[in-house]
Design a protein around this motif. Sequence first.
Motif, PDB file in Angstrom:
ATOM      1  N   VAL A   1       1.530  -1.176  -0.409  1.00 21.27           N
ATOM      2  CA  VAL A   1       0.075   0.125   0.111  1.00 21.27           C
ATOM      3  C   VAL A   1       1.270   1.571  -0.117  1.00 21.27           C
ATOM      4  N   LEU A   2       0.311   1.904  -0.590  1.00 27.12           N
ATOM      5  CA  LEU A   2       1.092   3.512  -0.893  1.00 27.12           C
ATOM      6  C   LEU A   2      -0.194   4.366  -0.698  1.00 27.12           C
ATOM      7  N   ILE A   3       0.478   5.008   0.298  1.00 26.62           N
ATOM      8  CA  ILE A   3      -0.071   6.250   0.993  1.00 26.62           C
ATOM      9  C   ILE A   3      -0.062   7.087   0.568  1.00 26.62           C
ATOM     10  N   CYS A   4      -0.784   8.437   0.338  1.00 26.96           N
ATOM     11  CA  CYS A   4      -0.377   9.814  -0.852  1.00 26.96           C
ATOM     12  C   CYS A   4      -1.662  10.853   0.166  1.00 26.96           C
ATOM     13  N   GLY A   5      -1.260  11.952   0.233  1.00 25.83           N
ATOM     14  CA  GLY A   5      -0.964  13.458   0.566  1.00 25.83           C
ATOM     15  C   GLY A   5      -1.825  13.502   1.978  1.00 25.83           C
ATOM     16  N   GLY A   6      -2.490  13.974   2.126  1.00 27.86           N
ATOM     17  CA  GLY A   6      -3.548  14.250   4.053  1.00 27.86           C
ATOM     18  C   GLY A   6      -3.042  15.103   4.636  1.00 27.86           C
ATOM     19  N   ARG A   7      -2.548  15.857   4.451  1.00 25.52           N
ATOM     20  CA  ARG A   7      -1.396  16.904   5.146  1.00 25.52           C
ATOM     21  C   ARG A   7      -1.943  16.799   6.139  1.00 25.52           C
ATOM     22  N   HIS A   8      -3.520  17.349   5.907  1.00 19.02           N
ATOM     23  CA  HIS A   8      -4.434  18.054   7.344  1.00 19.02           C
ATOM     24  C   HIS A   8      -5.523  17.442   7.731  1.00 19.02           C
TER      25      HIS A   8
ATOM     26  N   ASP B   1       6.724  10.557   3.792  1.00 14.77           N
ATOM     27  CA  ASP B   1       6.862  10.654   5.482  1.00 14.77           C
ATOM     28  C   ASP B   1       5.733  12.378   5.353  1.00 14.77           C
ATOM     29  N   LEU B   2       5.384  13.125   4.954  1.00 12.76           N
ATOM     30  CA  LEU B   2       4.484  13.777   5.406  1.00 12.76           C
ATOM     31  C   LEU B   2       3.539  14.142   6.472  1.00 12.76           C
ATOM     32  N   ARG B   3       3.094  14.846   7.233  1.00 14.62           N
ATOM     33  CA  ARG B   3       2.502  15.369   8.291  1.00 14.62           C
ATOM     34  C   ARG B   3       1.449  14.785   8.216  1.00 14.62           C
ATOM     35  N   GLY B   4       0.319  14.243   8.704  1.00 18.50           N
ATOM     36  CA  GLY B   4      -1.567  14.081   7.767  1.00 18.50           C
ATOM     37  C   GLY B   4      -1.165  12.504   7.963  1.00 18.50           C
ATOM     38  N   ALA B   5      -2.328  12.047   6.696  1.00 19.80           N
ATOM     39  CA  ALA B   5      -2.552  10.885   6.617  1.00 19.80           C
ATOM     40  C   ALA B   5      -1.816  10.006   6.253  1.00 19.80           C
ATOM     41  N   GLU B   6      -0.443  10.689   5.885  1.00 20.22           N
ATOM     42  CA  GLU B   6       1.288   9.533   5.777  1.00 20.22           C
ATOM     43  C   GLU B   6       1.602   9.372   6.819  1.00 20.22           C
ATOM     44  N   ARG B   7       1.886   9.928   7.548  1.00 14.50           N
ATOM     45  CA  ARG B   7       2.756   9.526   9.069  1.00 14.50           C
ATOM     46  C   ARG B   7       1.816   8.934  10.319  1.00 14.50           C
ATOM     47  N   LEU B   8       0.555   9.367  10.166  1.00 12.50           N
ATOM     48  CA  LEU B   8      -0.584   8.856  11.147  1.00 12.50           C
ATOM     49  C   LEU B   8      -0.810   7.092  10.723  1.00 12.50           C
TER      50      LEU B   8
ATOM     51  N   ILE C   1       3.207   0.600  14.716  1.00 16.20           N
ATOM     52  CA  ILE C   1       2.153  -0.104  16.356  1.00 16.20           C
ATOM     53  C   ILE C   1       1.293  -1.628  16.204  1.00 16.20           C
ATOM     54  N   SER C   2       1.339  -1.347  14.794  1.00 15.29           N
ATOM     55  CA  SER C   2       1.012  -3.075  14.492  1.00 15.29           C
ATOM     56  C   SER C   2       2.098  -3.817  13.985  1.00 15.29           C
ATOM     57  N   GLY C   3       2.608  -3.836  13.959  1.00 13.48           N
ATOM     58  CA  GLY C   3       4.440  -5.526  13.291  1.00 13.48           C
ATOM     59  C   GLY C   3       4.143  -5.067  11.876  1.00 13.48           C
ATOM     60  N   ILE C   4       3.541  -3.884  11.102  1.00 12.37           N
ATOM     61  CA  ILE C   4       3.819  -3.678   9.878  1.00 12.37           C
ATOM     62  C   ILE C   4       4.642  -3.073   8.931  1.00 12.37           C
ATOM     63  N   PRO C   5       6.233  -3.756   7.658  1.00 13.22           N
ATOM     64  CA  PRO C   5       6.914  -3.059   7.324  1.00 13.22           C
ATOM     65  C   PRO C   5       6.853  -1.303   7.729  1.00 13.22           C
ATOM     66  N   VAL C   6       7.161  -0.979   7.470  1.00 16.27           N
ATOM     67  CA  VAL C   6       7.034   0.899   6.714  1.00 16.27           C
ATOM     68  C   VAL C   6       7.947   1.285   5.692  1.00 16.27           C
ATOM     69  N   LYS C   7       8.017   1.706   4.814  1.00 13.72           N
ATOM     70  CA  LYS C   7       8.788   2.014   3.477  1.00 13.72           C
ATOM     71  C   LYS C   7       8.039   3.783   3.352  1.00 13.72           C
ATOM     72  N   ASN C   8       9.496   3.953   4.034  1.00 15.88           N
ATOM     73  CA  ASN C   8       9.632   6.158   3.690  1.00 15.88           C
ATOM     74  C   ASN C   8      10.788   6.106   2.162  1.00 15.88           C
ATOM     75  N   LEU C   9       9.449   6.534   1.128  1.00 11.40           N
ATOM     76  CA  LEU C   9      10.509   7.088   0.000  1.00 11.40           C
ATOM     77  C   LEU C   9      10.210   8.715  -0.751  1.00 11.40           C
ATOM     78  N   LYS C  10      11.166   9.028  -1.053  1.00 11.22           N
ATOM     79  CA  LYS C  10      11.641   9.176  -1.509  1.00 11.22           C
ATOM     80  C   LYS C  10      10.791  10.052  -2.980  1.00 11.22           C
ATOM     81  N   PRO C  11       9.735  10.870  -2.930  1.00 12.08           N
ATOM     82  CA  PRO C  11       8.880  12.129  -3.985  1.00 12.08           C
ATOM     83  C   PRO C  11       9.610  11.706  -5.231  1.00 12.08           C
TER      84      PRO C  11
END
Length: 163
Positions: free
Chosen positions: A24-31, A78-85, A92-102
């Motif tokens: 899954v890729l989470i995009c946008g949603g800074r607010h 790694d943008l604040r909002g939806a991405e960091r949340l 905390i759920s034990g799922i691997p997270v990967k921070n991509l460079k746009p």
Amino acid sequence: MQTISIPLVFGRGDCMMSWTDVRVLICGGRHVGRVPSDCPPSQVNAGIVRATDEQRRLQALLRDLHANSRIEVLMHFDLRGAERLSAHWATISGIPVKNLKPAPRGKGPEACTALLRAEQINLVLQFPLDDDDNEDEFAAVAQSLGIAVRVMDPANMSSMVFA
């Protein structure tokens, strides 16, 4: 692991998809899940309630997706909002997270295509964009590559309904 068919319901119609492991890729949603910095003092409490509700809906959405499809890795820019949340929930759920460079602005769809293919993304959850975001290019390119893209509405974000 067996394949699971999932009807995804996001307030804009539904679609059947079958996945075993989802990248899954989470995009946008800074607010998303945040109280605006320019919120008037008289409305701060209402802003906190709205932000908390958005955070809970986002967590429920991800929890349902993971329970029925197993999120293999959650990627974000790694943008604040939806991405960091989302990244925090995954951690905390034990799922691997990967921070991509746009992809740098102006590099066009070729850079987006390369990133999407290299990361083998199956699903893009696109949240509302700010004027300075360029993640909308990722969503458009993802759709052209046949990758599922779901446009999310934080005010009407419902959990996935599973058959």
